[in-house]
Design an enzyme around this catalytic site. Structure first.
Site, short mmCIF file in Angstrom:
data_model
loop_
_atom_site.label_atom_id
_atom_site.label_comp_id
_atom_site.label_asym_id
_atom_site.label_seq_id
_atom_site.Cartn_x
_atom_site.Cartn_y
_atom_site.Cartn_z
N ASP A 138 0.78 -1.23 0.00
CA ASP A 138 0.00 0.00 0.00
C ASP A 138 0.82 1.30 0.00
N CYS A 202 -22.17 4.32 -7.88
CA CYS A 202 -21.35 5.26 -7.11
C CYS A 202 -22.15 6.55 -6.90
N CYS A 243 -15.47 3.44 1.96
CA CYS A 243 -16.74 3.24 1.23
C CYS A 243 -16.64 1.92 0.46
N CYS A 246 -19.02 0.48 -4.44
CA CYS A 246 -18.69 -0.04 -5.77
C CYS A 246 -18.21 -1.49 -5.73
N CYS A 250 -20.90 -5.28 -7.07
CA CYS A 250 -20.21 -6.04 -8.12
C CYS A 250 -20.68 -7.50 -8.11
C1 B12 Z 1 -4.26 6.18 -3.67
C2 B12 Z 1 -5.11 4.98 -3.29
C3 B12 Z 1 -6.45 5.20 -3.02
C4 B12 Z 1 -7.14 6.53 -3.29
C5 B12 Z 1 -7.38 6.69 -4.82
C6 B12 Z 1 -8.12 5.50 -5.45
C7 B12 Z 1 -7.56 5.00 -6.77
N1 B12 Z 1 -8.36 4.18 -7.42
O1 B12 Z 1 -6.45 5.29 -7.18
C8 B12 Z 1 -8.43 6.41 -2.43
C9 B12 Z 1 -8.18 7.00 -1.06
C10 B12 Z 1 -9.68 7.07 -3.01
C11 B12 Z 1 -8.55 4.89 -2.31
C12 B12 Z 1 -9.72 4.24 -2.04
C13 B12 Z 1 -9.84 2.86 -1.94
N2 B12 Z 1 -8.84 1.96 -1.88
CO1 B12 Z 1 -6.98 2.42 -2.26
N3 B12 Z 1 -5.19 2.65 -2.76
C14 B12 Z 1 -4.52 3.68 -3.20
C15 B12 Z 1 -3.07 3.29 -3.51
C16 B12 Z 1 -2.19 3.74 -2.34
C17 B12 Z 1 -2.52 3.85 -4.82
C18 B12 Z 1 -3.50 3.69 -6.00
C19 B12 Z 1 -2.99 4.41 -7.22
O2 B12 Z 1 -1.84 4.26 -7.58
N4 B12 Z 1 -3.86 5.18 -7.88
C20 B12 Z 1 -3.46 5.86 -9.06
C21 B12 Z 1 -4.57 5.99 -10.12
C22 B12 Z 1 -3.97 6.38 -11.43
O3 B12 Z 1 -5.26 4.75 -10.25
P1 B12 Z 1 -6.57 4.54 -11.18
O4 B12 Z 1 -7.25 5.80 -11.49
O5 B12 Z 1 -7.38 3.46 -10.54
O6 B12 Z 1 -5.94 3.96 -12.55
C23 B12 Z 1 -5.07 2.83 -12.60
C24 B12 Z 1 -5.71 1.52 -13.10
O7 B12 Z 1 -7.10 1.46 -12.81
C25 B12 Z 1 -5.34 1.43 -14.57
N5 B12 Z 1 -6.32 1.91 -15.52
C26 B12 Z 1 -6.85 3.11 -15.58
N6 B12 Z 1 -7.64 3.21 -16.65
C27 B12 Z 1 -7.59 2.03 -17.28
C28 B12 Z 1 -8.25 1.61 -18.46
C29 B12 Z 1 -8.01 0.31 -18.88
C30 B12 Z 1 -8.69 -0.13 -20.13
C31 B12 Z 1 -7.16 -0.56 -18.14
C32 B12 Z 1 -6.95 -1.96 -18.59
C33 B12 Z 1 -6.53 -0.09 -16.97
C34 B12 Z 1 -6.76 1.20 -16.57
O8 B12 Z 1 -4.21 2.25 -14.74
C35 B12 Z 1 -4.01 3.14 -13.66
C36 B12 Z 1 -2.60 2.97 -13.15
O9 B12 Z 1 -2.48 1.80 -12.38
C37 B12 Z 1 -3.19 1.72 -3.60
C38 B12 Z 1 -1.95 0.93 -3.13
C39 B12 Z 1 -0.83 0.94 -4.17
N7 B12 Z 1 0.37 1.29 -3.74
O10 B12 Z 1 -1.08 0.66 -5.33
C40 B12 Z 1 -4.42 1.41 -2.70
C41 B12 Z 1 -5.36 0.28 -3.10
C42 B12 Z 1 -5.65 0.40 -4.58
N8 B12 Z 1 -6.58 0.58 -2.36
C43 B12 Z 1 -7.23 -0.45 -1.97
C44 B12 Z 1 -8.52 -0.41 -1.37
C45 B12 Z 1 -9.00 -1.67 -0.66
C46 B12 Z 1 -9.31 0.75 -1.44
C47 B12 Z 1 -10.80 0.89 -1.08
C48 B12 Z 1 -11.64 -0.30 -1.52
C49 B12 Z 1 -10.95 1.13 0.45
C50 B12 Z 1 -12.37 1.42 0.90
N9 B12 Z 1 -13.22 0.41 1.06
O11 B12 Z 1 -12.71 2.55 1.16
C51 B12 Z 1 -11.19 2.19 -1.85
C52 B12 Z 1 -11.70 1.90 -3.25
C53 B12 Z 1 -11.93 3.12 -4.10
C54 B12 Z 1 -11.83 2.78 -5.59
N10 B12 Z 1 -12.97 2.52 -6.21
O12 B12 Z 1 -10.72 2.74 -6.13
C55 B12 Z 1 -6.50 -1.75 -2.29
C56 B12 Z 1 -7.20 -2.48 -3.44
C57 B12 Z 1 -7.11 -4.00 -3.34
C58 B12 Z 1 -7.67 -4.63 -4.58
N11 B12 Z 1 -8.30 -5.78 -4.41
O13 B12 Z 1 -7.55 -4.14 -5.66
C59 B12 Z 1 -5.03 -1.20 -2.64
C60 B12 Z 1 -4.29 -1.98 -3.71
C61 B12 Z 1 -4.25 -1.25 -1.30
C62 B12 Z 1 -3.72 -2.64 -0.96
N12 B12 Z 1 -2.39 -2.81 -0.87
O14 B12 Z 1 -4.45 -3.58 -0.81
N13 B12 Z 1 -7.35 4.29 -2.55
S1 SF4 Z 2 -18.12 -6.57 -12.94
FE1 SF4 Z 2 -19.47 -4.78 -13.07
S2 SF4 Z 2 -19.62 -3.99 -10.98
FE2 SF4 Z 2 -17.85 -5.40 -11.04
S3 SF4 Z 2 -16.12 -4.02 -11.43
FE3 SF4 Z 2 -16.81 -4.83 -13.41
S4 SF4 Z 2 -18.22 -3.25 -14.16
FE4 SF4 Z 2 -17.96 -2.89 -11.97
S1 SF4 Z 3 -15.47 3.96 -3.01
FE1 SF4 Z 3 -16.42 3.50 -4.99
S2 SF4 Z 3 -18.63 3.86 -4.73
FE2 SF4 Z 3 -17.58 4.80 -2.99
S3 SF4 Z 3 -17.38 6.93 -3.66
FE3 SF4 Z 3 -15.44 5.89 -4.16
S4 SF4 Z 3 -15.69 5.19 -6.28
FE4 SF4 Z 3 -17.74 5.75 -5.51
#
Ligand code: B12
Ligand code: SF4
Ligand code: SF4
Length: 320
Positions: A138, A202, A243, A246, A250
């Site tokens: 993380d 969301c 939160c 999302c 799923c």
């Molecule tokens: C910063 C961070 C957050 C931030 C930003 C969220 C985010 N999605 O980035 C906040 C605080 C909001 C957050 C929330 C949560 N997080 Co968080 N977070 C992180 C952290 C530290 C870095 C993530 C990061 O690099 N983000 C950067 C941006 C660019 O990511 P992104 O927009 O999602 O885009 C990436 C991919 O999705 C992909 N992508 C984007 N577009 C596309 C399009 C295509 C076609 C494809 C193929 C790929 C792709 O490329 C991007 C680069 O990787 C990681 C740990 C780590 N070191 O990786 C944990 C991590 C992702 N978090 C985790 C968790 C559990 C959560 C929450 C579920 C916690 C909760 N219940 O509240 C929520 C979920 C929110 C969500 N829907 O993402 C876990 C996820 C575990 C898993 N099974 O995946 C991680 C991996 C921590 C861990 N070590 O377990 N998090």
């Molecule tokens: S299966 Fe549906 S709800 Fe689950 S991550 Fe993919 S689009 Fe979102």
């Molecule tokens: S954790 Fe997921 S559902 Fe909750 S606000 Fe963030 S993106 Fe939306």
């Protein structure tokens, strides 16, 4: 002997996987240590400032997208998973009233649980000082989900979270980067198809496009990472910390036949207060007694009370 001088052939991961499972991880996947295929998406996310106030994520960007920058000569990235409880909280799913704490935060802090497990696996990988290792859970600069996908653990769902087709997405990720070379696993395939349930559910439209989260709109960001007053427009929808919406919607988390993995005993969920009024009145001692050792302390004593006040405020004035 340093890793760079040692044998360069790719090794079978059989013993490594067995050791990871013995330590208590649910699974282990392997990918080559290369630049992330999604690096440009990450850099664009930074450029667009979709990280809200999380300035720390803008540092070490080159290390975050390429594990070889953290461990020179790195050959493999080993991704491990550790499931947490998917059980709904005492207040029920997010459609029910009561201040909610995300599932991942209801047991002991996963950083603390996974650290000794990762260190133990590193010891196995390094064989004394023969190979070098560097681990992350993380907080280190590594795009953990990208390597999880590459190493076949699961695909990055449209909600931005890695999904394992057998157990869903209720698990943590950890990674070990090493200059030891193992045969890579097959990357995971996308199984989201035409589904858009997470995007539709969301409540704050934080999933701005499939797999891209605008942190500045995400309840998880507001309740955990945001410091100071919450923006006026922020809506917490009863979430006190984190939160899960999302993930709750799923189908890979709700389908019949989903495997319920074993949960590490230290991650067993605790019962927390659910009445936001009660939380606003907690003394510092009571707050410590209830939340010490769990991820909830990240937002601080004042931060948690701030969130509880916001929930109460929004019950009086839902504003939409
Ligand atoms: C910063 C961070 C957050 C931030 C930003 C969220 C985010 N999605 O980035 C906040 C605080 C909001 C957050 C929330 C949560 N997080 Co968080 N977070 C992180 C952290 C530290 C870095 C993530 C990061 O690099 N983000 C950067 C941006 C660019 O990511 P992104 O927009 O999602 O885009 C990436 C991919 O999705 C992909 N992508 C984007 N577009 C596309 C399009 C295509 C076609 C494809 C193929 C790929 C792709 O490329 C991007 C680069 O990787 C990681 C740990 C780590 N070191 O990786 C944990 C991590 C992702 N978090 C985790 C968790 C559990 C959560 C929450 C579920 C916690 C909760 N219940 O509240 C929520 C979920 C929110 C969500 N829907 O993402 C876990 C996820 C575990 C898993 N099974 O995946 C991680 C991996 C921590 C861990 N070590 O377990 N998090
Ligand atoms: S299966 Fe549906 S709800 Fe689950 S991550 Fe993919 S689009 Fe979102
Ligand atoms: S954790 Fe997921 S559902 Fe909750 S606000 Fe963030 S993106 Fe939306």
């Amino acid at each position: 002997m340093a890793g760079s001088d040692a044998i360069r052939e790719r090794e079978s991961p059989k013993r490594l996987i067995a050791e990871a499972l013995r330590i208590g991880f649910h699974s282990l996947g392997i990918s080559e240590a290369t630049r992330s295929p999604h690096a440009d998406r990450f850099l664009r996310w930074i450029e667009k400032k979709q990280y809200a106030s999380m300035q720390w994520i803008t540092r070490n960007t080159q290390r975050r997208i390429d594990p070889r920058k953290s461990l020179p000569g790195a050959r493999s990235v080993l991704t491990v998973t550790l499931p947490y409880s998917s059980a709904v909280s005492s207040t029920g799913p997010s459609t029910e009233p009561g201040a909610k704490v995300a599932r991942y935060a209801r047991g002991r802090d996963y950083h603390k649980v996974m650290r000794p497990m990762l260190e133990s696996l590193c010891e196995f990988v390094s064989e004394g000082d023969r190979w070098n290792t560097w681990w992350s859970v993380d907080t280190s600069p590594l795009l953990e989900r990208d390597w999880a996908e590459l190493s076949g653990i699961g695909w990055i769902g449209k909600n931005g979270i890695v999904i394992d087709h057998e157990i869903g997405s209720w698990f943590f990720l950890g990674a070990i980067v090493t200059d030891r070379s193992f045969v890579a696993s097959t990357p995971a395939m996308d199984h989201c198809g035409n589904c858009t349930r997470c995007i539709d559910a969301c409540p704050t439209s934080a999933i701005v496009s499939p797999r891209t989260i605008d942190a500045g709109r995400c309840i998880s960001y507001w309740t955990i990472e945001h410091r100071g007053e919450l923006p006026k427009e922020s809506r917490l929808h009863n979430w006190l910390f984190g939160c899960d919406i999302c993930q709750e919607v799923c189908p890979w988390n709700t389908r019949e036949g989903r495997k319920d993995p074993q949960i590490h005993p230290e991650l067993a969920p605790r019962q927390f207060p659910t009445d936001p009024q009660e939380i606003t009145h907690l003394s510092h001692e009571a707050w410590l007694e209830i939340y010490a050792g769990t991820p909830v302390t990240r937002t601080g004593y004042e931060g948690l009370k701030r969130n509880a006040h916001k929930i109460i405020e929004q019950r009086i004035d839902p504003g939409e």
